[in-house]
Design an enzyme around this catalytic site. Structure first.
Site, PDB file in Angstrom:
ATOM      1  N   ASP A  98     -46.285 112.266 -21.948  1.00  0.00           N
ATOM      2  CA  ASP A  98     -45.045 112.459 -21.192  1.00  0.00           C
ATOM      3  C   ASP A  98     -45.098 113.725 -20.327  1.00  0.00           C
ATOM      4  O   ASP A  98     -44.446 113.820 -19.285  1.00  0.00           O
ATOM      5  CB  ASP A  98     -43.845 112.593 -22.129  1.00  0.00           C
ATOM      6  CG  ASP A  98     -43.862 111.661 -23.321  1.00  0.00           C
ATOM      7  OD1 ASP A  98     -44.952 111.413 -23.869  1.00  0.00           O
ATOM      8  OD2 ASP A  98     -42.787 111.213 -23.733  1.00  0.00           O
ATOM      9  N   ASP A 128     -39.910 119.966 -21.190  1.00  0.00           N
ATOM     10  CA  ASP A 128     -39.225 118.967 -20.373  1.00  0.00           C
ATOM     11  C   ASP A 128     -38.300 119.568 -19.323  1.00  0.00           C
ATOM     12  O   ASP A 128     -37.492 118.853 -18.723  1.00  0.00           O
ATOM     13  CB  ASP A 128     -38.429 118.016 -21.258  1.00  0.00           C
ATOM     14  CG  ASP A 128     -39.332 117.024 -21.982  1.00  0.00           C
ATOM     15  OD1 ASP A 128     -40.292 116.548 -21.358  1.00  0.00           O
ATOM     16  OD2 ASP A 128     -39.083 116.735 -23.163  1.00  0.00           O
TER      17      ASP A 128
END
Length: 397
Positions: free
Chosen positions: A176, A115
């Protein structure tokens, strides 16, 4: 006298219609952005006094929940401040955005988290876009090098999780992760490093091949065999079930492939984004106000929670996609996004000044199966809401 009364009645009727007509999108956009300015200023007054902290959500008792820069949401509040600097042209917001972004910079060295794209692109990517500060180039490039260490050529993707809770998977890749490819593509353009570009393309293509069902809904997690590179399991982590359509995951997919088309102009990605959009906006369980339930397949629908974060991400993606699609599709996408922004800007979702822990939006769902961050504000809901408002303002001045 009779004619006078008729005219007066007509005038009253016209004025009544004007009073009852809904506010214009322009008024809604500016009202919500002005509220975001108020809330984010109040948030800054709190968070600036807590060293290295960044806003995340609120706790069950209503107190502010923060994170350090290592948590995946750390880049969103700095990114929100950059958007508000763009909106206000106020140097105070620039100073606030710089200071909060600096708290995240250390993550450029993080090789243990996929991320880092969220962390650095939302903060320093926006800083570069708005200030052309050349120091951001090295930060983005260093981050891309860190993210590239998570890529395995045999699989063709960057690995998502490494933490112990997911150790039962060999090589998990979540939908994601499409959101972190933008940083790789940006770094490739800034530095000329083709490897970053190739990794992003490979990941997007492998995800397109394995993450989607026939109706273009997406699984949350695909587990790959590390030796053969084959998909060996299809699961969920945050959705209702392995075969359900977790709403924020569908929004990540829509946003990710819209972004891939913007950056590459490869029509395969545009087609994929259109298919995902069609699944979402035509789904029988999408409510009339266009704010998705937390999972499209929760059997408790309609008596279950909505997810403002899924709506905000979806709206931002649809606004961008509307400019790439054909005229009819684009008009449809924009109409859905407008409805979402109207709903999110209503009193039901838009926080009053000084309330909601100084976050902007209410009623998001983070991780319902583990009863984590349920029906609370979330920093990424705020970020994508503000991004959607700014994108709409740019396309519909």
């Amino acid at each position: 006298m009779k004619n006078y009364l008729v005219c007066l009645a007509a005038l009253i009727s016209i004025l009544s219609c004007k009073v009852s007509s809904p506010p214009s999108m322009s008024d809604i956009i500016d009202k919500s952005l002005d509220r975001a300015v108020e809330q984010s200023t109040l948030m800054y007054a709190v968070i600036d006094s807590i060293p290295e902290a960044l806003p995340r959500s609120i706790n069950p008792n209503g107190s502010l929940e923060t994170s350090d820069s290592y948590f995946w949401t750390s880049g969103f509040y700095p990114g929100t401040l950059w958007y508000l600097y763009e909106y206000t042209k106020d140097d105070r917001f620039k100073e606030m955005a710089v200071k909060m972004s600096d708290r995240v910079e250390i993550q450029k060295f993080n090789t243990d988290n996929h991320d880092v794209g969220f962390m650095i692109n939302c903060s320093f990517g926006n800083k570069l876009r708005l200030t052309e500060d050349s120091s951001c180039v090295d930060i983005i490039a260093t981050t891309a090098k860190s993210l590239a260490t998570r890529y395995r050529p045999t699989v063709g993707c960057t690995r998502s999780w490494s933490h112990p809770a997911t150790s039962h998977w060999q090589f998990p890749v979540i939908i994601d992760n499409m959101m972190n490819l933008e940083l790789l593509l940006k770094a490739s353009k800034l530095t000329g490093n083709q490897q970053f570009h190739d990794i992003a393309i490979s990941h997007a293509n492998k995800t397109m091949a394995n993450h989607f069902r026939e109706d273009f809904s997406s699984y949350h997690v695909i587990d790959y065999d590390t030796l053969s590179g084959k998909a060996i399991d299809k699961r969920t982590w945050q959705g209702y079930s392995d075969n359900s359509a977790w709403s924020r995951g569908q929004s990540w997919a829509l946003y990710g492939y819209t972004m891939m088309y913007r950056e590459t102009k490869d029509k395969r990605y545009l087609e994929q984004a259109n298919h995902i959009a069609s699944f979402l906006i035509n789904h029988p369980n999408l409510p009339d106000d266009k704010i998705p339930y937390w999972d499209f397949d929760d059997p408790k629908i309609p008596n279950t929670l909505r997810d403002a974060s899924a709506a905000a991400i979806m709206a931002s993606a649809l606004i961008e996609l509307s400019a790439f699609a054909d005229a009819e599709q684009g008009k449809n996408y924009m109409a859905v996004a407008e409805k979402q922004l109207r709903t999110l800007s209503s009193d039901e979702y838009l926080a009053k000044k000084g309330e909601n822990g100084n976050f902007i939006l209410k009623h998001s769902v983070g991780f319902l199966p583990q009863n984590s961050e349920v029906d609370v504000p979330l920093t990424y809901a705020d970020y994508y809401f503000i991004e959607a408002l700014m994108r709409y303002k740019a396309l519909k001045p």
